[in-house]
Design a protein around this motif. Structure first.
Motif, mmCIF file in Angstrom:
data_model
loop_
_atom_site.group_PDB
_atom_site.id
_atom_site.type_symbol
_atom_site.label_atom_id
_atom_site.label_comp_id
_atom_site.label_asym_id
_atom_site.label_seq_id
_atom_site.Cartn_x
_atom_site.Cartn_y
_atom_site.Cartn_z
ATOM 1 N N SER A 1 0.827 -1.208 0.000
ATOM 2 C CA SER A 1 0.000 0.000 0.000
ATOM 3 C C SER A 1 0.857 1.253 0.000
ATOM 4 O O SER A 1 0.572 2.218 -0.732
ATOM 5 C CB SER A 1 -0.918 0.001 1.222
ATOM 6 O OG SER A 1 -1.634 1.210 1.307
ATOM 7 N N THR A 2 1.925 1.249 0.788
ATOM 8 C CA THR A 2 2.825 2.411 0.839
ATOM 9 C C THR A 2 3.521 2.620 -0.500
ATOM 10 O O THR A 2 3.589 3.748 -1.006
ATOM 11 C CB THR A 2 3.863 2.223 1.957
ATOM 12 O OG1 THR A 2 3.183 2.163 3.218
ATOM 13 C CG2 THR A 2 4.862 3.363 1.977
ATOM 14 N N ALA B 1 0.105 -15.622 -3.731
ATOM 15 C CA ALA B 1 -1.184 -15.810 -4.392
ATOM 16 C C ALA B 1 -2.336 -15.331 -3.515
ATOM 17 O O ALA B 1 -3.390 -14.927 -4.025
ATOM 18 C CB ALA B 1 -1.382 -17.277 -4.754
ATOM 19 N N GLY B 2 -2.153 -15.348 -2.205
ATOM 20 C CA GLY B 2 -3.203 -14.900 -1.303
ATOM 21 C C GLY B 2 -3.170 -13.413 -1.016
ATOM 22 O O GLY B 2 -4.037 -12.896 -0.292
ATOM 23 N N LEU B 3 -2.185 -12.702 -1.591
ATOM 24 C CA LEU B 3 -2.068 -11.270 -1.317
ATOM 25 C C LEU B 3 -3.107 -10.450 -2.075
ATOM 26 O O LEU B 3 -3.603 -9.442 -1.552
ATOM 27 C CB LEU B 3 -0.656 -10.787 -1.670
ATOM 28 C CG LEU B 3 -0.364 -9.299 -1.476
ATOM 29 C CD1 LEU B 3 -0.592 -8.879 -0.023
ATOM 30 C CD2 LEU B 3 1.067 -8.967 -1.917
ATOM 31 N N GLU B 4 -3.441 -10.855 -3.295
ATOM 32 C CA GLU B 4 -4.361 -10.053 -4.115
ATOM 33 C C GLU B 4 -5.674 -9.742 -3.403
ATOM 34 O O GLU B 4 -6.072 -8.560 -3.345
ATOM 35 C CB GLU B 4 -4.633 -10.748 -5.450
ATOM 36 C CG GLU B 4 -5.610 -9.993 -6.334
ATOM 37 C CD GLU B 4 -5.889 -10.691 -7.646
ATOM 38 O OE1 GLU B 4 -6.951 -10.414 -8.230
ATOM 39 O OE2 GLU B 4 -5.051 -11.495 -8.089
ATOM 40 N N LEU C 1 -5.211 -7.096 -0.740
ATOM 41 C CA LEU C 1 -5.038 -5.746 -1.268
ATOM 42 C C LEU C 1 -6.352 -5.197 -1.822
ATOM 43 O O LEU C 1 -6.696 -4.030 -1.596
ATOM 44 C CB LEU C 1 -3.974 -5.744 -2.367
ATOM 45 C CG LEU C 1 -2.549 -6.116 -1.964
ATOM 46 C CD1 LEU C 1 -1.643 -6.093 -3.188
ATOM 47 C CD2 LEU C 1 -2.009 -5.189 -0.881
ATOM 48 N N ALA C 2 -7.077 -6.025 -2.549
ATOM 49 C CA ALA C 2 -8.319 -5.576 -3.186
ATOM 50 C C ALA C 2 -9.345 -5.105 -2.166
ATOM 51 O O ALA C 2 -10.227 -4.294 -2.501
ATOM 52 C CB ALA C 2 -8.892 -6.701 -4.038
ATOM 53 N N ALA D 1 -7.394 -0.112 -8.806
ATOM 54 C CA ALA D 1 -6.276 -0.934 -9.272
ATOM 55 C C ALA D 1 -6.777 -2.134 -10.070
ATOM 56 O O ALA D 1 -7.904 -2.602 -9.897
ATOM 57 C CB ALA D 1 -5.455 -1.413 -8.085
ATOM 58 N N ARG D 2 -5.913 -2.616 -10.942
ATOM 59 C CA ARG D 2 -6.179 -3.864 -11.662
ATOM 60 C C ARG D 2 -5.097 -4.863 -11.296
ATOM 61 O O ARG D 2 -3.910 -4.506 -11.219
ATOM 62 C CB ARG D 2 -6.188 -3.616 -13.173
ATOM 63 C CG ARG D 2 -6.473 -4.872 -13.995
ATOM 64 C CD ARG D 2 -6.758 -4.508 -15.442
ATOM 65 N NE ARG D 2 -5.632 -3.858 -16.088
ATOM 66 C CZ ARG D 2 -4.668 -4.520 -16.750
ATOM 67 N NH1 ARG D 2 -4.686 -5.839 -16.800
ATOM 68 N NH2 ARG D 2 -3.699 -3.859 -17.338
ATOM 69 N N PHE D 3 -5.490 -6.109 -11.063
ATOM 70 C CA PHE D 3 -4.561 -7.144 -10.628
ATOM 71 C C PHE D 3 -4.469 -8.239 -11.690
ATOM 72 O O PHE D 3 -5.459 -8.591 -12.320
ATOM 73 C CB PHE D 3 -5.024 -7.775 -9.313
ATOM 74 C CG PHE D 3 -5.139 -6.809 -8.165
ATOM 75 C CD1 PHE D 3 -4.056 -6.560 -7.333
ATOM 76 C CD2 PHE D 3 -6.330 -6.147 -7.909
ATOM 77 C CE1 PHE D 3 -4.153 -5.676 -6.274
ATOM 78 C CE2 PHE D 3 -6.450 -5.265 -6.850
ATOM 79 C CZ PHE D 3 -5.358 -5.028 -6.033
#
Length: 300
Positions: free
Chosen positions: A160-161, A209-212, A215-216, A224-226
């Protein structure tokens, strides 16, 4: 008692545990197809950036945890507006500095620092950007295996930063990391989980893989687009000492886990039987995550 060929291999494997990390990383880069695979995935970000960035605005890039990775060549060619290589390893940066001198490269900047401190929050990141990173946000920020050095619980705040302070719109973040969720036998993830789990009750929890979804769920990523992908890469060499040196890197020995001599012997014997005698390459399942910061939705 006469030493057997296997006894000799065991001794070679045990000695390889003393291989410095920097050499382990270089062996992995030299004998695996992983670095070209990272570069191929990175090209998707660069294609998008070139499509949405004005032709007269050269790209600025920041590589965090760059070390001496071959992506340096790709990034230096793509980032006509300047490339900043940020790393905690002063020795690796010195090697890059020598390459810059030998190849007469320009507008490449080396920054030694700890990203967990410099990018710990918006205030620290703004200070680092102004004082050490040229003062202007970047079009591209890469973290290729750099997240190993940050607890997974801290990833959303770090990303995020970077996204909010250091990345301009349009811009892209590109992340790569060994998969934490793969369970197929004989991969690097399986090998680590098998022995670290057996000896220390530890398993890889660094799940890119579990970060998206994490963040979303945050408001700053509303536009944002992932993109995420999982691919398999391979490592193989005809030198057993070099093969075991990379195995010890995967096993986080000695900096992560203090395996006893008998435990190191068991790991070495397993590698001899499961990989060396069979000619099986060491495979790594690798996760990629791209985060695109768009000026508006038409930038898709």
């Amino acid at each position: 008692m006469v030493a057997t060929a296997t006894d000799e291999l065991i001794e070679i494997g045990l000695r390889a545990a003393r291989t410095p990390l920097r050499r382990q990383v270089k062996l992995w880069a030299r004998h695996a197809d992983e670095k070209p695979d990272v570069a191929a995935d990175l090209m998707a970000c660069l294609r998008w950036l070139h499509r949405v960035t004005p032709a007269d605005r050269p790209l600025r890039a920041l590589s965090i945890g760059s070390s001496e990775e071959p992506q340096f060549r790709l990034l230096s060619a793509a980032a006509g507006g300047g490339l900043w290589l940020y790393d905690a390893d002063a020795t690796a940066l010195a090697a890059v500095r020598d390459r810059i001198r030998r190849q007469m490269l320009v507008d490449i900047h080396l920054t030694h620092g700890d990203y967990s401190a410099d990018f710990s929050g918006p205030v620290a990141a703004r200070d680092a950007l102004a004082a050490r990173l040229g003062g202007a946000p970047f079009d591209l920020i890469t973290l290729h295996h750099a997240l190993y050095y940050c607890a997974a619980t801290d990833w959303p705040e770090l990303i995020s930063t970077l996204y909010s302070v250091l990345l301009r719109a349009p811009g892209a973040l590109h992340l790569a990391l060994m998969s934490a969720h793969d369970t197929r036998p004989y991969t690097t993830t399986w090998l680590y989980n098998h022995f670290a789990g057996k000896f220390f009750d530890q398993h890889n929890d660094q799940d890119l893989a579990g970060l998206e979804p994490r963040l979303a769920a945050r408001s700053e990523f509303a536009q944002a687009r992932f993109e995420s992908r999982t691919r398999t890469v391979r490592f193989l060499t005809d030198d057993f000492a070099d093969f075991m040196a990379v195995v010890w890197m995967i096993m986080l020995y000695p900096d992560g886990h203090a395996y006893t001599l008998e435990q190191r012997r068991e790991i070495t014997e397993f590698v001899i039987d499961a990989f060396w005698h069979t000619g099986r390459p060491l495979t790594q399942v690798q996760d990629y995550l791209s985060v695109f910061k768009q000026a508006d939705l038409s930038g898709k």
